[in-house]
Design an enzyme around this catalytic site. Structure first.
Site, PDB file in Angstrom:
ATOM      1  CG  HIS A   1      -1.422   1.365   1.593  1.00 30.65           C
ATOM      2  ND1 HIS A   1      -0.846   2.172   2.566  1.00 30.65           N
ATOM      3  CD2 HIS A   1      -2.465   2.075   1.092  1.00 30.65           C
ATOM      4  CE1 HIS A   1      -1.521   3.308   2.646  1.00 30.65           C
ATOM      5  NE2 HIS A   1      -2.507   3.265   1.773  1.00 30.65           N
TER       6      HIS A   1
ATOM      7  N   GLY B   1     -17.137  11.048  -1.462  1.00 34.37           N
ATOM      8  CA  GLY B   1     -16.263  10.604  -2.546  1.00 34.37           C
ATOM      9  C   GLY B   1     -16.859   9.457  -3.335  1.00 34.37           C
TER      10      GLY B   1
END
Length: 305
Positions: free
Chosen positions: A109, A262
């Site tokens: 990540h 979002g």
């Protein structure tokens, strides 16, 4: 230059996204990233989501660029800085999660981001954040040391204590409190960075972003053709559940994205495509699975290993 330059940050982030996608697709050798451009309702920003699925190496890889704005920061952004409540904001960043098919290849990540908050009659408040971390399923000391060696290289020229401080911050952040367990072997994490002026902070953010692929790709290349068993694949799918738990319970980026309205598909692209849950799973004593918990998921100085 110490005046915040949102355009320069946005241009860098798009270049970073393209470079990472190109290198990962090349490493996979079979699949490529699709491009999905999107706009927020009301015209308050948008982004470019790029996703690779069903590759030879990567079961799913998502690399998302977004730039959004709004009239007020959400609770996830002001919880530690209540003085920012009520300010308008612009937030941009690149966030990615890579889920390999082979359990010998770790999940990775990375995220780099920039926020600027405005209020009429006052100077803008801005800051950078980001980092990268590694989540192995079957540990390898060579890979762990390489990952942290590159992480330290990213911190060179930014203070003698920068690596140590941001390494500890990463260990503290990627921790599942409800399981008393680290998510992986850590890496770097920083937030609220605005000390030293815009240029210096932007330079550090770029260094972290640019070093991610230098840290990850060699590990993928070394491990992607390793043989593995069905049992090892099952353990990988079980351990992926920890990723789901962390992202939905603790991750600030996930919370910020959802609280600001979002794009849900882009926010949740970090979740693994296949996950298994086993009730009260306990690894066999002395097994490689037990070693993951007993050795690799314990914070340590990997550079001294």
């Amino acid at each position: 230059m110490n005046t915040p330059d949102s355009k320069a940050v946005s241009e860098y982030l798009l270049r970073l996204q393209q470079d990472i996608c190109s290198q990962l697709a090349e490493e996979d050798g079979q699949a490529d990233f699709i491009r999905d451009e999107w706009q927020r309702e009301g015209g308050n920003g948008g982004g470019l989501t790029r996703v690779l699925t069903d590759g030879a190496v990567f079961e799913q890889a998502g690399v998302n660029y977004s730039m959004v704005s709004g009239d007020s920061l959400p609770a996830s952004a002001t919880a530690h800085r209540p003085e920012l409540a009520g300010r308008s904001f612009q937030a941009m960043g690149v966030s990615l999660v890579i889920h390999p098919r082979n359990p010998n290849v770790p999940t990775s990540h990375a995220n780099v981001r920039f926020f600027i908050a405005d209020k009429e009659g006052e100077d803008p408040v801005w800051w950078f954040g980001g980092g990268f971390d590694l989540t192995p399923y079957y540990g390898n000391r060579e890979d762990c040391k390489h990952w942290h060696t590159v992480a330290k290289q990213a911190c060179e020229n930014f203070g003698d204590d920068t690596y140590d401080k941001n390494k500890r911050w990463c260990d503290d952040y990627f921790y599942l409190k409800h399981r008393n367990e680290q998510r992986g072997i850590g890496g770097l994490f920083f937030d609220d960075l605005n000390t030293g002026g815009f240029d210096r902070c932007f330079s550090y953010m770029r260094s972290v972003g640019d070093h991610y692929i230098k840290a990850y790709r060699p590990i993928v290349n070394r491990r992607k053709n390793d043989a593995y068993t069905d049992a090892q694949r099952e353990f990988q799918l079980y351990r992926r559940g920890r990723y789901v738990e962390f992202n939905l319970v603790y991750d600030r980026g996930t919370l910020f994205g959802l609280q600001t309205g979002g794009r849900t598909e882009s926010i949740l692209m970090s979740l693994p495509p296949v996950v298994h849950f086993k009730y009260n799973y306990q690894p066999e004593v002395g097994s490689a699975e037990a070693e993951l918990y007993d050795y690799y998921l314990q914070p340590k100085n990997w550079l001294a290993e």
